[in-house]
Design a protein around this motif. Structure first.
Motif, mmCIF file in Angstrom:
data_model
loop_
_atom_site.group_PDB
_atom_site.id
_atom_site.type_symbol
_atom_site.label_atom_id
_atom_site.label_comp_id
_atom_site.label_asym_id
_atom_site.label_seq_id
_atom_site.Cartn_x
_atom_site.Cartn_y
_atom_site.Cartn_z
ATOM 1 N N ALA B 429 0.836 -1.199 0.000
ATOM 2 C CA ALA B 429 0.000 0.000 0.000
ATOM 3 C C ALA B 429 0.873 1.253 0.000
ATOM 4 C CB ALA B 429 -0.923 -0.013 1.215
ATOM 5 N N ARG B 430 2.164 1.074 -0.205
ATOM 6 C CA ARG B 430 3.130 2.184 -0.242
ATOM 7 C C ARG B 430 3.124 2.979 1.056
ATOM 8 N NH1 ARG B 430 3.898 -0.597 -4.126
ATOM 9 N NH2 ARG B 430 4.342 0.044 -6.259
ATOM 10 N N GLU B 475 -19.732 -0.168 5.599
ATOM 11 C CA GLU B 475 -19.740 1.139 6.254
ATOM 12 C C GLU B 475 -21.077 1.408 6.935
ATOM 13 O OE1 GLU B 475 -16.971 3.568 3.509
ATOM 14 O OE2 GLU B 475 -18.636 4.846 4.099
ATOM 15 N N ASP B 535 -19.612 10.564 4.932
ATOM 16 C CA ASP B 535 -18.899 11.202 3.825
ATOM 17 C C ASP B 535 -18.258 12.505 4.282
ATOM 18 O OD1 ASP B 535 -19.211 9.295 1.940
ATOM 19 O OD2 ASP B 535 -21.130 10.074 1.187
ATOM 20 N N ARG B 538 -15.195 11.626 6.237
ATOM 21 C CA ARG B 538 -14.111 11.178 5.379
ATOM 22 C C ARG B 538 -13.444 12.363 4.681
ATOM 23 N NH1 ARG B 538 -14.786 6.213 3.046
ATOM 24 N NH2 ARG B 538 -16.910 6.850 2.626
ATOM 25 N N GLN B 542 -9.636 13.576 4.892
ATOM 26 C CA GLN B 542 -8.823 13.619 3.668
ATOM 27 C C GLN B 542 -8.140 14.974 3.559
ATOM 28 O OE1 GLN B 542 -11.550 12.578 0.566
ATOM 29 N NE2 GLN B 542 -10.796 10.479 0.432
ATOM 30 N N GLN B 543 -8.969 16.019 3.787
ATOM 31 C CA GLN B 543 -8.445 17.384 3.701
ATOM 32 C C GLN B 543 -7.347 17.599 4.741
ATOM 33 O OE1 GLN B 543 -9.992 19.695 1.420
ATOM 34 N NE2 GLN B 543 -8.025 20.695 1.820
ATOM 35 N N GLN B 546 -4.088 15.875 3.955
ATOM 36 C CA GLN B 546 -3.286 16.563 2.947
ATOM 37 C C GLN B 546 -2.591 17.785 3.551
ATOM 38 O OE1 GLN B 546 -5.241 18.147 -0.460
ATOM 39 N NE2 GLN B 546 -3.322 18.290 -1.588
ATOM 40 N N ARG B 549 0.293 16.677 5.579
ATOM 41 C CA ARG B 549 1.445 16.257 4.769
ATOM 42 C C ARG B 549 2.270 17.467 4.369
ATOM 43 N NH1 ARG B 549 -0.978 11.446 1.375
ATOM 44 N NH2 ARG B 549 -0.535 9.773 2.850
ATOM 45 N N ASP B 550 1.561 18.535 3.998
ATOM 46 C CA ASP B 550 2.269 19.781 3.675
ATOM 47 C C ASP B 550 3.036 20.273 4.902
ATOM 48 O OD1 ASP B 550 1.428 19.830 1.101
ATOM 49 O OD2 ASP B 550 -0.252 21.213 1.427
#
Lengths: 432, 580
Positions: B429-430, B475, B535, B538, B542-543, B546, B549-550
């Motif tokens: 899955a890297r 889910e 949703d 999620r 997700q936001q 990201q 990560r920045d």
């Protein structure tokens, strides 16, 4: 100096014969003449005056009165420009109708390259196959196996790479090839004109086992010579599992203690000695190795693929006529994929991660669960990915393949959903 | 030169059977002369039976024949210890590879052995003793500047009891073979000490006062390791994993980042290409701690997979002996052995040729004790002068088929203090580094509060359970609370456990940064969040992932770092149940 002929064979087991002789050196070649004809043989063990010889043509038909003449040298192979376009057996005899070549004999299985003289691989080998170029870039001096199972088109893939790869010389080593497969390679390379830059060493399934053992060594010895003449050489080997099985056969005959499923304990070292011939000579040419390894029972933990995986710099999985993105890995890709285009790495990582999510969604779908919005997006993406990027029969340059990747992403997702850094999406996300 | 000469009576692969008349020593070094000529191949006695000895040859045996002479040297397999070792690249028998390349070109040459330490280089020696001083093994005779260290010339480690200094050379320039001190014991024996000394690789150096418990953390700047599965200075750890899971990359990162004085890399039976990366890149990289080239603190033992098998076994011992030598100078040394499985396989090959009764998977029965005694050479010690020195050993294991239930992994797990198990699922899955957060363990203290780590671990474990359950019930069958828990665990994984080795900032996190970021993470874990549906949850995570990560990619405490942090706090406040 010593060409004494010995007549008395003490023992014959499988392909190994024992004679009593003196002054024989380890690894020496001998000529064995029996009613079946003349064959070469190699000394594999010395024990007092007993000399163990491995007969290339096999032990069948050898009489206890066969003549053994020691040649005073180890195994050699001719090397010259005239090899190009020719086909030979594992022991270097012509398999086509061409003349025998005897000039400029070189030793096979020479010493390994001094690690201090190696350099960091830096050149990509373009193959025109997106699953390789984009996701698992092949790099000069890399050694990569193609893990596959019987029935998959691994030889077709190898032939296609031979045609499309940007290299100077191709050496094809066939081990235990079906005769049809040998003809397929010859014809396919001939049709496209690639045969003139190819040397083939072929052992077919019906040839003596011992010759199979020689194929990688002769192929790589010749490759080494070309590489030192400033040529970029690609060595294609198929199938290394047959090579390992031949080794097993000989080891068992010699009553060695088997380690794992009958394979000898030095399987790793033997495979490594061959694969490690891949090298980039500073200021000269290079050797890149692609080797098919079929996995008995599609089991990657089988000793041959398992040991191979630890030696090689990654692996390609060929499954269902596709190069599987999971498990396939080119360890050296990081050396080159930062210099191709700035978005190469991001596209590669993101597309694979999303494809993994797609697989999870598929699983959920197959169990009958409700699909969320996100799931529907993934389903759309997965289908596009498989049809566009995973086809192994295309010839698509890297840059075009990357553009195709962005197109798929833009068709299925919003930029933030991909997790790609904003600096890249600003630059590459297709507009409109 | 040697008086004791035997005769070859059998050749089987790299195993020789030799007939001898005079006494031979187990593990003694001998040279087999090809065709009684000048080409001599190094070998080691590994078994003696009656009047014949069996020797493993460290080279290809092609060309030897029955009747060829074998010279026994009477010495055990040893390494040379002295200034000039650092920055070097040796093979398993301590042959300097760059100098070999100068003499022989691209290919290694059989039977070519060079002095590990050059004999013509002069070193600036400053004495630390005077005549009349009483010394014991391991005491400092004098110092020599070597790169950024003061290299200590020490009283030979094999001396027993107290010795009196008869004479010491004054400060000046000497070669490694010059005698710099003469010692005398109470029985009147004298001993001349050169700058260099020799030590048999298979014996641990024991010239110290006592062994200590390793407690101080060794920062590796990898979040997963330092926070969750730490390694102490003087500790031992192993990294088993299937191929392609990132063992070697992990070791490379450690060799670069680890906060120790000296790193010794023993590349044992692995790919040559990996050593080359270190070889070519390290001289260019600067060590943030000293500002000097990383190569100055690095020593490489390189016996790659295509090099002779018998020397592979020697290479890990050579590595650990050199590590112990620098430990004697009060330094912290990290030895990375990649891979111990190849070494075990070398043992197996030899055992097979000796026709010993095989154990599990044909490994010899003594495998476990050999592995245990190797890892036991790691440790923290208090030297005679009160200083501390450590040898930390990290070994990778390459289990057949990636299955940890095999002899080498199991024997290793019994003797190490930390286990960083790499998982195929994670690497597929890297998710790098692919250290399994649920299966791995460490017995050493973390850099952050243990209770907090335990809490984060609980979230990971429970999140993984929810993830498993969701595969069965879907889910819709999962409550929103469980679902958020699952997302939180995925968030820890994505932003804390995973680390981008190719991002300059993200690839190495200082302890301070880890403490700070982990604190933030913990806060997020404990925040109760409300979402209108799954949703929404999620897409929030997700936001946030990201953004984080920045954040990981920005310099610690820089403006960008603070800006992104503010963004995250704001986003979090919008979904949390109570205002902060």
């Amino acid at each position: 100096m010593q060409n004494k002929v010995y007549h008395r064979i003490e023992q014959i087991t499988g392909n190994v014969i024992v004679v009593k002789a003196g002054d024989v050196i380890a690894g020496e070649l001998a000529q064995v003449t029996s009613e079946q004809g003349v064959s070469l043989a190699q000394v594999i063990r010395l024990e007092n005056e007993n000399v163990f010889l491995q007969v290339f043509a096999g032990g069948r038909g050898i009489g206890t009165d066969a003549k053994v003449k020691f040649l005073g040298r180890t195994m050699q192979i001719p090397f010259s420009e005239n090899l190009l376009g020719r086909v030979f057996t594992g022991s270097g005899e012509p398999r086509d109708k061409g003349p025998e070549i005897k000039e400029n004999m070189i030793d096979i299985g020479g010493p390994s390259v001094n690690p201090a003289k190696r350099i960091i691989p830096r050149n990509m080998v373009r193959t025109g196959i997106p699953m390789i170029d984009v996701f698992n870039t092949l790099v000069e001096s890399q050694k990569l196996p193609i893990f596959s199972v019987a029935g998959e088109p691994y030889n077709e893939l190898l032939a296609q790479i031979a045609l499309q790869a940007e290299v100077d010389v191709i050496i094809l080593g066939g081990m235990g090839l079906k005769y049809d497969d040998y003809l397929f390679f010859r014809d396919k390379l001939d049709e496209s004109g690639a045969l003139s830059r190819t040397v083939m060493f072929v052992h077919t399934a019906s040839d003596p086992t011992v010759e199979c053992l020689l194929v990688p060594d002769v192929s790589l010895a010749v490759a080494e010579q070309y590489a030192q003449e400033d040529k970029r050489v690609l060595v294609l080997l198929t199938d290394m599992t047959n090579f390992a099985d031949s080794m097993k056969e000989v080891a068992i005959t010699m009553e060695q203690i088997p380690s794992n499923r009958g394979y000898p304990g030095d399987l790793y070292s033997q495979l490594a000695a061959r694969y490690e011939k891949a090298v980039d000579f500073e200021g000269s040419g290079s050797i890149t190795i692609l080797a098919v390894t079929t996995m008995p029972g599609d089991d990657v933990t089988h000793p041959v693929p398992d040991n191979t995986g630890y030696i090689t710099e990654g692996q390609f999985y060929l499954k269902n006529r596709r190069i599987e993105p999971f498990g396939s890995l080119s360890r050296l890709k990081q050396q080159v994929n930062d210099r191709t285009r700035d978005d190469h790495r991001a596209v590669m990582d993101t597309m694979i991660q999303l494809y993994a999510s797609y697989k999870e969604t598929l699983e959920k779908q197959s169990m009958g669960f409700r699909m969320s919005d996100w799931d529907s997006k993934l389903l759309k993406y997965g289908a596009r990915f498989e049809s566009t990027m995973m086809d192994i029969t295309v010839n698509l340059p890297l840059e075009e393949a990357l553009d195709a990747g962005w197109k798929i992403l833009a068709d299925c997702f919003e930029p933030a959903e991909t997790g790609i850094k904003s600096t890249l999406t600003d630059k590459f996300w297709p507009k409109g | 030169m040697s008086e004791n000469i035997g005769k070859i009576i059998g050749v089987n692969g790299n195993l020789l059977k030799v007939e001898f008349n005079k006494p031979v020593i187990q593990n003694e070094v001998a040279y087999a002369c090809v065709g009684a000529g000048d080409l001599k191949l190094k070998a080691e006695v590994i078994r003696v039976r009656g009047t014949s000895a069996e020797l493993q040859v460290f080279e290809d045996t092609v060309g030897l024949k029955v009747g060829d002479p074998v010279e026994f040297t009477g010495e055990l397999l040893s390494v040379e210890l002295g200034p000039g070792l650092l920055t070097q690249v040796f093979d398993g028998l301590q042959n300097p590879l760059p100098r070999l390349a100068e003499e022989c070109g691209f290919f290694l040459q059989r039977g070519k052995y060079l002095d590990p330490l050059p004999r013509d280089v002069k070193w600036a020696f400053t004495p630390k003793l005077k005549a009349g001083d009483i010394v014991i093994a391991g005491d400092t005779i004098g110092t020599i500047p070597e790169g950024m260290f003061d290299h200590r010339v020490m009283v030979p480690f094999n001396l027993r009891g107290k010795w009196t200094v008869e004479s010491v050379k004054p400060a000046g320039e000497y070669t490694v073979v010059e005698v710099v001190a003469v010692l005398k014991d109470d029985k009147g024996n004298t001993r001349e000490c050169q700058i260099m000394q020799k030590w048999p690789v298979k014996m641990p150096i024991k010239a110290y006062a006592e062994r200590l418990r390793p407690t101080e953390s060794m920062a590796t700047k990898l979040r997963t390791i330092d926070t969750f599965f730490p390694v102490a200075k003087g500790g031992t750890f192993c990294v088993p994993g299937p191929f392609g899971a990132g063992k070697t990359v992990l070791q490379q990162i450690m060799s670069r980042n680890a906060e120790v004085d000296i790193v010794i890399i023993a590349a044992c039976g692995e790919r040559a290409g990996e050593v080359v990366e270190t070889l070519r890149e390290f001289p260019e990289l600067t060590d943030p701690r000293t500002g000097k080239s990383l190569m100055e603190r690095t020593l490489i033992i390189c016996n790659t997979s295509s090099m002779p098998v018998a020397a592979r076994e020697a290479s890990v011992y050579t590595g650990v002996t050199l590590a112990e030598y620098y430990r004697q100078m009060g330094l912290d040394v990290l030895l990375l052995a990649d891979s111990t499985s190849r070494w075990a396989q070398a043992l197996r090959e030899m055992s097979g040729r000796l026709e010993e009764i095989p154990g599990e998977e044909a490994f010899p029965a003594y495998l476990e004790s050999v592995i245990a005694s190797f890892y036991e050479r790691g440790g923290a010690v208090r030297l005679n002068n009160g200083e501390q020195g450590t040898v930390t050993i990290g070994g990778t294991v390459s289990p057949a088929g990636g299955n940890f239930e095999e002899p080498v992994t199991q024997a290793t797990l019994k003797v190490v203090g930390a286990f960083h198990g790499l998982s195929r699922a994670r690497s597929d899955a890297r998710r790098y580094p692919a250290i399994d957060p649920l299966d791995s363990w460490s017995k050493y203290p973390s850099i952050v509060n243990e209770a907090n780590v335990a809490e984060a671990r609980k979230v990971l474990r429970n999140g993984a359970e929810v993830g498993q359950m969701m595969k069965v019930v879907g889910e819709e069958g999962t409550s929103i609370d469980d679902f958020v828990l699952y997302l939180k665990s995925e968030y820890i994984d994505a932003t804390y456990l995973q680390q981008n080795a190719f991002d300059e900032t993200d690839s190495s996190n200082s302890i301070e940064r880890q403490e700070y970021v982990f604190g933030k993470l913990l806060k997020l874990m404990n925040t109760k969040m409300t979402f209108k549906d799954k949703d929404a949850a999620r897409s929030f995570f997700q936001q946030l992932t990201q953004t984080c990560r920045d954040w990981n990619g920005s310099e610690f405490e820089s403006d960008e770092f603070k800006k992104i942090e503010e963004q995250m706090t704001k986003a979090l406040a919008e979904v949390s149940d109570y205002a902060e």
